[in-house]
Each structure stands twice: as C-alpha cells, then as structure tokens.
Design an enzyme around this catalytic site. Structure first.
Site, PDB file in Angstrom:
ATOM      1  N   ASP A   1       0.861  -1.181   0.000  1.00 23.75           N
ATOM      2  CA  ASP A   1       0.000   0.000   0.000  1.00 23.75           C
ATOM      3  C   ASP A   1       0.901   1.236   0.000  1.00 23.75           C
ATOM      4  OD1 ASP A   1       0.823   0.481   2.602  1.00 23.75           O
ATOM      5  OD2 ASP A   1      -1.191   0.479   3.470  1.00 23.75           O
TER       6      ASP A   1
ATOM      7  N   CYS B   1       2.872  -3.041   4.036  1.00 26.02           N
ATOM      8  CA  CYS B   1       2.165  -1.791   4.283  1.00 26.02           C
ATOM      9  C   CYS B   1       3.020  -1.005   5.274  1.00 26.02           C
ATOM     10  CB  CYS B   1       0.742  -2.039   4.775  1.00 26.02           C
ATOM     11  SG  CYS B   1       0.584  -3.002   6.295  1.00 26.02           S
TER      12      CYS B   1
ATOM     13  N   THR C   1       3.036  -0.857   8.618  1.00 25.07           N
ATOM     14  CA  THR C   1       3.502  -1.716   9.714  1.00 25.07           C
ATOM     15  C   THR C   1       3.608  -3.182   9.325  1.00 25.07           C
ATOM     16  OG1 THR C   1       1.238  -2.112  10.433  1.00 25.07           O
ATOM     17  CG2 THR C   1       2.395  -0.230  11.439  1.00 25.07           C
TER      18      THR C   1
ATOM     19  N   HIS D   1       8.451 -24.077   9.863  1.00 27.78           N
ATOM     20  CA  HIS D   1       7.408 -24.625  10.736  1.00 27.78           C
ATOM     21  C   HIS D   1       5.983 -24.336  10.262  1.00 27.78           C
ATOM     22  CE1 HIS D   1      10.136 -24.994  14.551  1.00 27.78           C
ATOM     23  NE2 HIS D   1      10.660 -25.564  13.477  1.00 27.78           N
TER      24      HIS D   1
ATOM     25  N   HIS E   1       4.971 -30.577  11.811  1.00 27.29           N
ATOM     26  CA  HIS E   1       4.463 -29.250  11.459  1.00 27.29           C
ATOM     27  C   HIS E   1       3.324 -29.342  10.445  1.00 27.29           C
ATOM     28  CE1 HIS E   1       7.695 -27.663  13.780  1.00 27.29           C
ATOM     29  NE2 HIS E   1       8.575 -28.315  13.049  1.00 27.29           N
TER      30      HIS E   1
END
Ligand code: RB5
Length: 146
Positions: free
Chosen positions: A8, A65, A67, A98, A133
């Site tokens: 973004d 973005c 954060t 994992h 996993h």
C-alpha cells in the site's frame, strides 16, 4: 519461483527495491501495486493477490504496508493463505520451516531497507520441514471452516 508482490502507500517507497531484490535472487515477480504513493486500502491489494497465491498461480507472496500488520490481518482471511509478519531473520526462517507460510508481510515504516531485504532473501530461501508441522498446519486449515 513465481512471486506476487503488493504494497500500500505506506510501503510504496520500498516496492521497487524489494522487487529488484527478489528478481536478483532468480525469481519472477508480478507487481500487484499500488503504483504510486497516494492513499489506498491494503485489503484491496490482498483481494487481488491473496486468492492467486492460495490457488497456486504464484508460489509465494510478499506484501508490505506501513507496519505490515494490516496486510497480515487481511491476508490471513484468505482461505489457504498462511501469512507471516516478520521483522527479524529468525522468525522469517522459522515461519517457513514450521508454518510453511506462503505470504511474507513486512512494514515499510518499521525496518530499514537492508534488514528488510535480508528477511526477504531468508524467507524465500527456506523450505518447509513437514512432519509434525504438517499436522499442525492441517489443524489450522480445519479452523478455516469453523
Ligand atoms: C496506512 O497509513 C497504514 O495504516 C497501513 O499502511 C498499515 O500500516 C496498516 O496496517
């Protein structure tokens, strides 16, 4: 690998460097925008890119973005997506081994470019360990239908 990249406006300023880094590692990149730094909504980017990664049209996705949090929340709403928000190398390595994460999320306003590109390289280079996993991922997948 075929890599879908989307950002973004909060990470537009690093998009080209991320794309060029992924290409320099030998992968093919498709750019899902955004295409300038004007304000946009990160779910709109995920709406285009996420289902294509989940469907196998792309091997993996890298989304950014400001954060990385909004992108990760949105991407994990898409069935078949396991999006991992990583701002350190250890998490980037382990989420591939994992979690078999198929989308990497980062914040353009959180990390400098050097560490960011290192994380991309590490994440793209790691394989899934499978075994116990896989059982856990299968259980995560069952949560999608509840
Ligand atoms: C945009 O200002 C910002 O909210 C967005 O880039 C992202 O950080 C959201 O999680």
């Amino acid at each position: 690998m075929r890599i879908a990249v989307g950002v973004d406006h909060g990470a537009f300023f690093v998009k080209q460097a991320v794309i060029e880094h992924i290409e320099s590692l030998g992968h093919t990149v498709t750019d899902f925008g955004t295409y300038d730094d004007s304000s946009c909504d990160y779910p709109d980017v995920v709406k285009e890119l996420g289902p294509k990664v989940a469907a196998g049209d792309f091997d993996r996705g890298v989304v950014l973005c400001g954060t990385g949090i909004g992108m990760s929340i949105a991407a994990n709403k898409v069935k078949g997506i396991r999006a991992a928000l990583c701002h350190d190398a250890y998490s980037a390595r382990l989420t591939r081994q994992h979690n078999d994460s198929n989308i990497l999320c980062m914040g353009g306003r959180v990390l400098g470019l050097g560490p960011m590109l290192d994380i991309v390289r590490i994440w793209l280079g790691e394989d899934f360990d499978g075994g116990r996993h896989q059982r856990r991922i299968d259980k995560v997948r069952q949560l999608e239908t509840q």
